[in-house]
Design a protein around this motif. Structure first.
Motif, mmCIF file in Angstrom:
data_model
loop_
_atom_site.group_PDB
_atom_site.id
_atom_site.type_symbol
_atom_site.label_atom_id
_atom_site.label_comp_id
_atom_site.label_asym_id
_atom_site.label_seq_id
_atom_site.Cartn_x
_atom_site.Cartn_y
_atom_site.Cartn_z
ATOM 1 N N VAL A 155 0.854 -1.186 0.000
ATOM 2 C CA VAL A 155 0.000 0.000 0.000
ATOM 3 C C VAL A 155 0.890 1.236 0.000
ATOM 4 O O VAL A 155 1.700 1.435 0.914
ATOM 5 C CB VAL A 155 -0.935 0.025 1.231
ATOM 6 N N ASN A 156 0.776 2.057 -1.022
ATOM 7 C CA ASN A 156 1.472 3.347 -1.085
ATOM 8 C C ASN A 156 0.450 4.458 -0.929
ATOM 9 O O ASN A 156 -0.719 4.293 -1.273
ATOM 10 C CB ASN A 156 2.226 3.512 -2.411
ATOM 11 N N ARG A 157 0.899 5.601 -0.448
ATOM 12 C CA ARG A 157 -0.036 6.704 -0.250
ATOM 13 C C ARG A 157 0.677 8.038 -0.347
ATOM 14 O O ARG A 157 1.872 8.151 -0.073
ATOM 15 C CB ARG A 157 -0.739 6.584 1.104
ATOM 16 N N PHE A 158 -0.058 9.047 -0.768
ATOM 17 C CA PHE A 158 0.414 10.425 -0.693
ATOM 18 C C PHE A 158 -0.802 11.338 -0.617
ATOM 19 O O PHE A 158 -1.946 10.910 -0.841
ATOM 20 C CB PHE A 158 1.334 10.786 -1.866
ATOM 21 N N GLN A 159 -0.563 12.602 -0.275
ATOM 22 C CA GLN A 159 -1.645 13.561 -0.086
ATOM 23 C C GLN A 159 -1.475 14.748 -1.021
ATOM 24 O O GLN A 159 -0.346 15.128 -1.354
ATOM 25 C CB GLN A 159 -1.668 14.068 1.364
ATOM 26 N N VAL A 160 -2.593 15.316 -1.443
ATOM 27 C CA VAL A 160 -2.568 16.539 -2.236
ATOM 28 C C VAL A 160 -3.675 17.465 -1.750
ATOM 29 O O VAL A 160 -4.667 17.014 -1.168
ATOM 30 C CB VAL A 160 -2.763 16.281 -3.748
ATOM 31 N N VAL A 161 -3.482 18.757 -2.005
ATOM 32 C CA VAL A 161 -4.518 19.758 -1.773
ATOM 33 C C VAL A 161 -4.740 20.458 -3.108
ATOM 34 O O VAL A 161 -3.960 21.348 -3.474
ATOM 35 C CB VAL A 161 -4.119 20.765 -0.681
ATOM 36 N N PRO A 162 -5.764 20.082 -3.869
ATOM 37 C CA PRO A 162 -6.026 20.765 -5.147
ATOM 38 C C PRO A 162 -6.422 22.220 -4.899
ATOM 39 O O PRO A 162 -7.200 22.506 -3.995
ATOM 40 C CB PRO A 162 -7.188 19.969 -5.750
ATOM 41 N N THR A 163 -5.889 23.109 -5.703
ATOM 42 C CA THR A 163 -6.128 24.537 -5.496
ATOM 43 C C THR A 163 -6.945 25.188 -6.599
ATOM 44 O O THR A 163 -7.318 26.358 -6.466
ATOM 45 C CB THR A 163 -4.783 25.276 -5.376
ATOM 46 N N GLU A 164 -7.210 24.460 -7.688
ATOM 47 C CA GLU A 164 -7.957 25.047 -8.796
ATOM 48 C C GLU A 164 -9.013 24.064 -9.290
ATOM 49 O O GLU A 164 -8.709 22.903 -9.548
ATOM 50 C CB GLU A 164 -7.024 25.409 -9.959
ATOM 51 N N GLU A 165 -10.236 24.548 -9.422
ATOM 52 C CA GLU A 165 -11.291 23.707 -9.973
ATOM 53 C C GLU A 165 -11.046 23.484 -11.467
ATOM 54 O O GLU A 165 -10.488 24.332 -12.161
ATOM 55 C CB GLU A 165 -12.661 24.361 -9.759
#
Length: 305
Positions: free
Chosen positions: A214-224
């Motif tokens: 299991v690999n994982r990472f996080q993102v915060v999208p800033t543009e629709e």
């Protein structure tokens, strides 16, 4: 004094090649917009992680071009200063030069070490999952499509292999991953069969999906907007058709999509019963091998403290 024709020809070809290289570089520098040139032609990022990646990318290009200019200048200087001036002249033969050999051994080591340190620092920042996500999505790769388990909303989206007809309308048939804008989402990456790689080019980040891991990472999208995703690891005959879309939307639209999936009956968790290994006769079911697997995945693939 009349110059020998052969001597003239020896200078003519390098001069022509140098001129062609200069014209090519000038033409390439004029391609694209000013903003693309400023980004060193990296795709425009739509996540919070993009600034660090952009800085690292542009920094590598600046350092690389500085080294290239230095090497070209030294090469040109040696060509001019140590050229053969007479037909019967034999250049002085030198077997080695200790200071120069130390220089071109130590300097590359220092440069590679510096690049390695900066790369590891950036990689650690990109893979940092210490912060609690607001949303968790289990992205499952399979030959040759994608499944998305929205763990917090207990719904799922399942996809089928894209059929590239060359006509309009293919995008509507692709599996679509929905993400709320300006919210932290954690991707829990798994695979049903072989190695795949989850890649959205405008996230400027990708990560492999490896069987049994299991690999994982996080993102915060800033543009629709709507962004294209694909598999970035050669995974078989139809690897090029393993496509998906990402829609970054407002929280209200995201909630509507989750409700639509629930209304369609796509509730629960698409577990490993759909994996290739589970479909082979004689293989024990995943519940027999690991009774707690599904519950563990519903927790985002994290062990309880």
């Amino acid at each position: 004094m009349h110059r020998h024709p052969e001597h003239t020809r020896r200078w003519k070809r390098p001069a022509v090649l140098a001129g062609m290289a200069t014209l090519g570089a000038t033409a390439l520098s004029g391609c694209g917009t000013a903003d693309e040139f400023k980004r060193a032609y990296l795709p425009e990022s739509v996540t919070e992680n993009g600034d660090g990646i952009h800085t690292f990318w542009v920094g590598m290009w600046i350092a690389g071009m500085a080294i290239a200019v230095l090497v070209w200048a030294l090469t040109a200087w040696c060509i001019v200063m140590y050229r053969r001036r007479h037909e019967d002249e034999v250049p002085k033969q030198v077997r080695y030069n200790v200071p120069i050999e130390i220089l071109y051994t130590v300097v590359p080591i220092v440069m590679v070490a510096g690049l390695f340190v900066q790369n590891v620092k950036l990689e650690n920042d990109l893979l940092n999952i210490d912060e609690e996500p607001q949303n968790t999505v289990n992205v499952v790769g399979k030959q040759w499509s994608w499944d998305f388990n929205y763990l917090d909303d207990n719904v799922y989206e399942t996809g089928q292999q894209a059929v590239l007809t060359g006509k309009d309308g293919v995008a509507e048939s692709l599996p679509t991953l929905y993400l709320p804008v300006n919210e932290r989402t954690e991707f829990v990456l798994t695979t049903r069969d072989v190695i795949h790689s989850f890649w959205v080019p405008q996230f400027l980040q990708k990560l492999d999906m490896i069987p049994g891991r299991v690999n994982r990472f996080q993102v915060v999208p800033t543009e629709e907007g709507t962004y294209q995703g694909k598999c970035a690891e050669l995974c078989g005959a139809y690897h090029a058709e393993m496509l998906f879309q990402v829609k970054v939307v407002s929280r209200e639209e995201y909630d509507k999509q989750m409700q639509a999936l629930e209304d369609e009956g796509q509730t629960g968790f698409l577990n490993e019963q759909y994996d290739r290994k589970e479909l082979i006769n004689g293989e024990p079911a995943v519940e027999d091998r690991d009774p707690g697997h599904n519950d563990w995945m519903l927790q985002g693939g994290k062990d309880e403290n």
